[in-house]
Motif scaffolding. Structure first.
Motif, PDB file in Angstrom:
ATOM      1  N   LEU A 113     -44.752  -5.857  -3.941  1.00 34.60           N
ATOM      2  CA  LEU A 113     -43.783  -6.420  -4.818  1.00 34.60           C
ATOM      3  C   LEU A 113     -43.117  -5.347  -5.742  1.00 34.60           C
ATOM      4  O   LEU A 113     -43.999  -4.935  -6.471  1.00 34.60           O
ATOM      5  N   ASP A 114     -41.967  -4.751  -5.543  1.00 36.02           N
ATOM      6  CA  ASP A 114     -41.639  -3.848  -6.713  1.00 36.02           C
ATOM      7  C   ASP A 114     -40.151  -3.890  -6.614  1.00 36.02           C
ATOM      8  O   ASP A 114     -39.344  -4.424  -5.787  1.00 36.02           O
ATOM      9  N   PHE A 115     -39.616  -3.000  -7.822  1.00 29.07           N
ATOM     10  CA  PHE A 115     -38.251  -3.095  -8.142  1.00 29.07           C
ATOM     11  C   PHE A 115     -37.849  -2.110  -6.709  1.00 29.07           C
ATOM     12  O   PHE A 115     -38.301  -1.125  -6.496  1.00 29.07           O
TER      13      PHE A 115
ATOM     14  N   LEU B 108     -35.125 -10.167 -11.121  1.00 30.65           N
ATOM     15  CA  LEU B 108     -35.910 -10.487 -12.350  1.00 30.65           C
ATOM     16  C   LEU B 108     -34.876 -10.068 -13.451  1.00 30.65           C
ATOM     17  O   LEU B 108     -34.938  -8.735 -13.909  1.00 30.65           O
ATOM     18  N   HIS B 109     -34.252 -11.168 -14.062  1.00 30.03           N
ATOM     19  CA  HIS B 109     -33.184 -10.424 -15.029  1.00 30.03           C
ATOM     20  C   HIS B 109     -32.213  -9.693 -14.540  1.00 30.03           C
ATOM     21  O   HIS B 109     -31.587 -10.221 -13.251  1.00 30.03           O
ATOM     22  N   ARG B 110     -31.977  -8.484 -14.769  1.00 31.07           N
ATOM     23  CA  ARG B 110     -30.830  -7.821 -14.064  1.00 31.07           C
ATOM     24  C   ARG B 110     -31.326  -6.781 -13.164  1.00 31.07           C
ATOM     25  O   ARG B 110     -30.576  -6.297 -12.329  1.00 31.07           O
ATOM     26  N   LEU B 111     -32.732  -6.815 -13.095  1.00 32.95           N
ATOM     27  CA  LEU B 111     -33.284  -5.727 -12.059  1.00 32.95           C
ATOM     28  C   LEU B 111     -33.661  -6.525 -10.375  1.00 32.95           C
ATOM     29  O   LEU B 111     -34.231  -7.734 -10.573  1.00 32.95           O
ATOM     30  N   ARG B 112     -33.345  -5.842  -9.511  1.00 36.10           N
ATOM     31  CA  ARG B 112     -33.389  -6.177  -8.274  1.00 36.10           C
ATOM     32  C   ARG B 112     -34.938  -5.897  -7.649  1.00 36.10           C
ATOM     33  O   ARG B 112     -35.418  -4.989  -7.977  1.00 36.10           O
ATOM     34  N   TYR B 113     -35.581  -6.946  -7.152  1.00 33.30           N
ATOM     35  CA  TYR B 113     -36.985  -6.729  -6.750  1.00 33.30           C
ATOM     36  C   TYR B 113     -36.805  -6.797  -5.094  1.00 33.30           C
ATOM     37  O   TYR B 113     -36.144  -7.764  -4.657  1.00 33.30           O
ATOM     38  N   VAL B 114     -37.857  -6.463  -4.374  1.00 33.68           N
ATOM     39  CA  VAL B 114     -38.041  -6.561  -3.149  1.00 33.68           C
ATOM     40  C   VAL B 114     -39.559  -6.998  -2.869  1.00 33.68           C
ATOM     41  O   VAL B 114     -40.341  -6.220  -3.239  1.00 33.68           O
ATOM     42  N   ILE B 115     -40.084  -7.689  -1.703  1.00 39.88           N
ATOM     43  CA  ILE B 115     -41.314  -7.802  -1.185  1.00 39.88           C
ATOM     44  C   ILE B 115     -41.313  -7.301   0.143  1.00 39.88           C
ATOM     45  O   ILE B 115     -40.632  -7.622   0.949  1.00 39.88           O
ATOM     46  N   LEU B 116     -42.462  -6.531   0.313  1.00 42.83           N
ATOM     47  CA  LEU B 116     -42.594  -5.792   1.631  1.00 42.83           C
ATOM     48  C   LEU B 116     -43.945  -5.987   2.254  1.00 42.83           C
ATOM     49  O   LEU B 116     -44.937  -5.853   1.372  1.00 42.83           O
ATOM     50  N   ARG B 117     -44.235  -6.224   3.556  1.00 39.88           N
ATOM     51  CA  ARG B 117     -45.273  -6.229   4.223  1.00 39.88           C
ATOM     52  C   ARG B 117     -45.432  -5.079   5.124  1.00 39.88           C
ATOM     53  O   ARG B 117     -44.606  -4.938   5.674  1.00 39.88           O
TER      54      ARG B 117
END
Length: 204
Positions: free
Chosen positions: A154-156, A182-191
Protein backbone atom coordinates in the motif's frame (compact mmCIF):
# COMPACT_ATOMS: atom_id res chain seq x y z
CA UNK A 1 12.09 19.98 7.38
CA UNK A 2 12.91 16.25 7.27
CA UNK A 3 16.47 15.11 7.81
CA UNK A 4 18.10 11.83 6.77
CA UNK A 5 20.04 9.97 9.40
CA UNK A 6 23.34 8.53 8.22
CA UNK A 7 24.58 5.21 9.61
CA UNK A 8 27.30 2.76 8.52
CA UNK A 9 24.55 0.46 7.18
CA UNK A 10 22.82 3.18 5.17
CA UNK A 11 20.67 6.29 5.31
CA UNK A 12 17.07 6.41 6.45
CA UNK A 13 14.31 8.85 7.25
CA UNK A 14 13.23 8.74 10.93
CA UNK A 15 9.56 8.57 11.80
CA UNK A 16 8.05 12.08 11.69
CA UNK A 17 11.21 13.18 9.87
CA UNK A 18 13.16 13.97 13.04
CA UNK A 19 14.23 11.61 15.82
CA UNK A 20 13.03 13.88 18.62
CA UNK A 21 9.51 13.86 17.13
CA UNK A 22 9.15 10.07 17.48
CA UNK A 23 6.73 10.31 20.48
CA UNK A 24 4.28 12.04 18.12
CA UNK A 25 4.44 9.31 15.46
CA UNK A 26 1.57 7.14 16.68
CA UNK A 27 -0.85 10.00 17.53
CA UNK A 28 -0.13 11.60 14.17
CA UNK A 29 -0.64 8.31 12.30
CA UNK A 30 -3.95 7.79 14.08
CA UNK A 31 -5.06 11.31 13.18
CA UNK A 32 -4.18 10.78 9.52
CA UNK A 33 -6.25 7.61 9.30
CA UNK A 34 -3.55 4.92 9.29
CA UNK A 35 -5.86 2.37 10.94
CA UNK A 36 -8.24 2.47 7.99
CA UNK A 37 -5.37 1.95 5.56
CA UNK A 38 -4.05 -0.95 7.60
CA UNK A 39 -7.47 -2.59 7.60
CA UNK A 40 -7.68 -2.26 3.82
CA UNK A 41 -4.21 -3.72 3.32
CA UNK A 42 -4.86 -6.64 5.68
CA UNK A 43 -8.25 -7.34 4.09
CA UNK A 44 -6.58 -7.74 0.70
CA UNK A 45 -3.62 -9.70 2.08
CA UNK A 46 -5.93 -12.29 3.75
CA UNK A 47 -3.15 -13.75 5.90
CA UNK A 48 -3.92 -17.15 7.42
CA UNK A 49 -2.84 -18.74 10.68
CA UNK A 50 0.41 -20.66 10.26
CA UNK A 51 1.83 -18.38 7.61
CA UNK A 52 5.16 -16.60 7.86
CA UNK A 53 4.79 -12.84 7.46
CA UNK A 54 7.40 -10.12 7.02
CA UNK A 55 6.71 -6.40 7.13
CA UNK A 56 9.29 -4.15 5.50
CA UNK A 57 9.54 -0.74 7.15
CA UNK A 58 7.39 -1.65 10.16
CA UNK A 59 7.93 1.62 12.04
CA UNK A 60 6.38 1.40 15.51
CA UNK A 61 4.61 -1.87 14.70
CA UNK A 62 1.04 -0.73 14.16
CA UNK A 63 0.35 -2.92 11.12
CA UNK A 64 1.77 -6.13 12.58
CA UNK A 65 0.03 -5.44 15.89
CA UNK A 66 -3.30 -5.22 14.04
CA UNK A 67 -2.49 -8.36 12.06
CA UNK A 68 -1.46 -10.43 15.11
CA UNK A 69 -4.69 -9.48 16.89
CA UNK A 70 -6.75 -10.28 13.80
CA UNK A 71 -4.99 -13.54 12.93
CA UNK A 72 -3.41 -15.38 15.88
CA UNK A 73 -0.96 -18.14 15.08
CA UNK A 74 1.14 -16.34 12.48
CA UNK A 75 4.93 -16.20 12.48
CA UNK A 76 5.52 -12.44 12.16
CA UNK A 77 8.67 -10.37 11.85
CA UNK A 78 9.04 -6.65 11.20
CA UNK A 79 12.18 -4.84 10.08
CA UNK A 80 13.02 -1.16 10.15
CA UNK A 81 16.21 0.94 10.09
CA UNK A 82 14.97 3.17 12.93
CA UNK A 83 15.94 1.69 16.29
CA UNK A 84 13.77 4.15 18.23
CA UNK A 85 10.70 3.03 16.29
CA UNK A 86 11.62 -0.62 16.83
CA UNK A 87 11.83 -0.12 20.60
CA UNK A 88 8.28 1.21 20.58
CA UNK A 89 7.11 -1.68 18.39
CA UNK A 90 8.71 -4.20 20.74
CA UNK A 91 7.04 -2.64 23.78
CA UNK A 92 3.64 -2.84 22.07
CA UNK A 93 4.13 -6.52 21.35
CA UNK A 94 5.17 -7.21 24.93
CA UNK A 95 2.25 -5.29 26.42
CA UNK A 96 -0.21 -7.07 24.14
CA UNK A 97 1.31 -10.52 24.62
CA UNK A 98 1.83 -10.74 20.85
CA UNK A 99 4.39 -13.04 19.27
CA UNK A 100 6.01 -10.56 16.89
CA UNK A 101 9.75 -10.37 16.28
CA UNK A 102 11.32 -7.03 15.38
CA UNK A 103 14.78 -6.65 13.87
CA UNK A 104 16.96 -3.72 12.87
CA UNK A 105 17.55 -3.97 9.12
CA UNK A 106 17.21 -2.15 5.82
CA UNK A 107 14.88 -3.19 3.01
CA UNK A 108 17.85 -3.73 0.70
CA UNK A 109 19.30 -6.39 3.03
CA UNK A 110 16.57 -8.46 4.66
CA UNK A 111 17.73 -10.70 7.55
CA UNK A 112 15.83 -13.75 6.31
CA UNK A 113 16.89 -16.78 4.26
CA UNK A 114 15.72 -17.40 0.71
CA UNK A 115 12.12 -18.60 0.49
CA UNK A 116 11.30 -17.95 4.15
CA UNK A 117 8.12 -15.84 3.99
CA UNK A 118 4.67 -16.65 2.70
CA UNK A 119 3.57 -13.00 2.74
CA UNK A 120 5.54 -9.74 2.65
CA UNK A 121 3.77 -6.49 3.58
CA UNK A 122 4.76 -2.89 2.89
CA UNK A 123 2.71 0.11 4.00
CA UNK A 124 3.62 3.65 2.90
CA UNK A 125 7.31 2.76 2.72
CA UNK A 126 8.42 2.41 -0.89
CA UNK A 127 7.86 6.07 -1.77
CA UNK A 128 10.60 7.00 0.72
CA UNK A 129 13.22 5.13 -1.34
CA UNK A 130 15.04 6.38 -4.40
CA UNK A 131 14.77 4.28 -7.56
CA UNK A 132 17.84 2.07 -6.94
CA UNK A 133 16.82 1.56 -3.31
CA UNK A 134 13.26 0.65 -4.30
CA UNK A 135 14.48 -1.85 -6.89
CA UNK A 136 16.84 -3.49 -4.38
CA UNK A 137 14.02 -3.69 -1.81
CA UNK A 138 11.70 -5.39 -4.28
CA UNK A 139 14.37 -7.88 -5.35
CA UNK A 140 14.96 -8.70 -1.69
CA UNK A 141 11.22 -9.16 -1.11
CA UNK A 142 11.13 -11.59 -4.03
CA UNK A 143 14.16 -13.45 -2.67
CA UNK A 144 12.71 -14.08 0.80
CA UNK A 145 9.30 -15.18 -0.49
CA UNK A 146 8.54 -18.88 -0.71
CA UNK A 147 7.24 -20.34 -3.98
CA UNK A 148 3.62 -19.25 -4.27
CA UNK A 149 4.24 -16.34 -1.88
CA UNK A 150 3.07 -12.80 -2.44
CA UNK A 151 3.92 -9.19 -1.70
CA UNK A 152 1.17 -6.74 -0.72
CA UNK A 153 2.01 -3.05 -1.01
CA UNK A 154 0.00 0.00 0.00
CA UNK A 155 1.59 3.25 -1.08
CA UNK A 156 0.95 6.63 -2.58
CA UNK A 157 0.51 6.74 -6.34
CA UNK A 158 3.82 7.71 -7.89
CA UNK A 159 5.19 7.41 -11.44
CA UNK A 160 7.64 4.76 -10.24
CA UNK A 161 5.03 2.45 -8.71
CA UNK A 162 4.08 0.42 -11.79
CA UNK A 163 3.73 -3.23 -12.65
CA UNK A 164 6.94 -3.12 -14.68
CA UNK A 165 8.90 -2.26 -11.53
CA UNK A 166 7.66 -5.41 -9.79
CA UNK A 167 8.10 -7.75 -12.74
CA UNK A 168 11.56 -6.29 -13.23
CA UNK A 169 12.37 -7.46 -9.71
CA UNK A 170 11.27 -11.01 -10.56
CA UNK A 171 7.57 -11.08 -9.70
CA UNK A 172 5.40 -13.09 -12.07
CA UNK A 173 2.21 -11.02 -11.88
CA UNK A 174 1.00 -7.75 -10.39
CA UNK A 175 -2.65 -6.94 -9.58
CA UNK A 176 -4.26 -3.79 -8.25
CA UNK A 177 -6.43 -4.80 -5.30
CA UNK A 178 -7.56 -1.41 -4.03
CA UNK A 179 -7.21 2.35 -4.21
CA UNK A 180 -8.45 5.45 -2.45
CA UNK A 181 -7.53 8.79 -0.94
CA UNK A 182 -5.76 9.75 2.25
CA UNK A 183 -6.88 13.35 2.54
CA UNK A 184 -5.60 14.88 -0.74
CA UNK A 185 -3.21 12.08 -1.59
CA UNK A 186 -4.17 9.10 -3.74
CA UNK A 187 -2.98 5.65 -2.73
CA UNK A 188 -3.04 2.25 -4.38
CA UNK A 189 -2.86 -1.32 -3.06
CA UNK A 190 -0.97 -3.84 -5.18
CA UNK A 191 -0.46 -7.59 -4.97
CA UNK A 192 2.68 -9.00 -6.57
CA UNK A 193 2.81 -12.79 -6.93
CA UNK A 194 6.23 -14.38 -6.73
CA UNK A 195 5.22 -17.24 -8.99
CA UNK A 196 3.24 -20.44 -9.17
CA UNK A 197 0.30 -21.65 -7.08
CA UNK A 198 -1.18 -20.22 -3.89
CA UNK A 199 0.62 -20.73 -0.58
CA UNK A 200 -0.64 -23.88 1.21
CA UNK A 201 -2.62 -23.70 4.43
CA UNK A 202 -0.04 -23.44 7.20
CA UNK A 203 3.19 -25.41 7.36
CA UNK A 204 4.09 -28.82 8.77
Amino acid sequence: MTKLRHTPEGDYLPGMGRQWLMPLYDPFSLLLGARRLHRELLDTAAVRAGQRVLEIGCGTGNLLTALARRTPGIDAVGIDPDRAALRRAHRKAQRGGLQIRYEHAFAAGLPLPDGHADVVLSSLMLHHLDEPGRDRALREAWRVLAPGGRLHVLDFETPGLTGDVFTGAGFAAVTETGRGRLHRLRYVILRADRDGPAVPEGRP
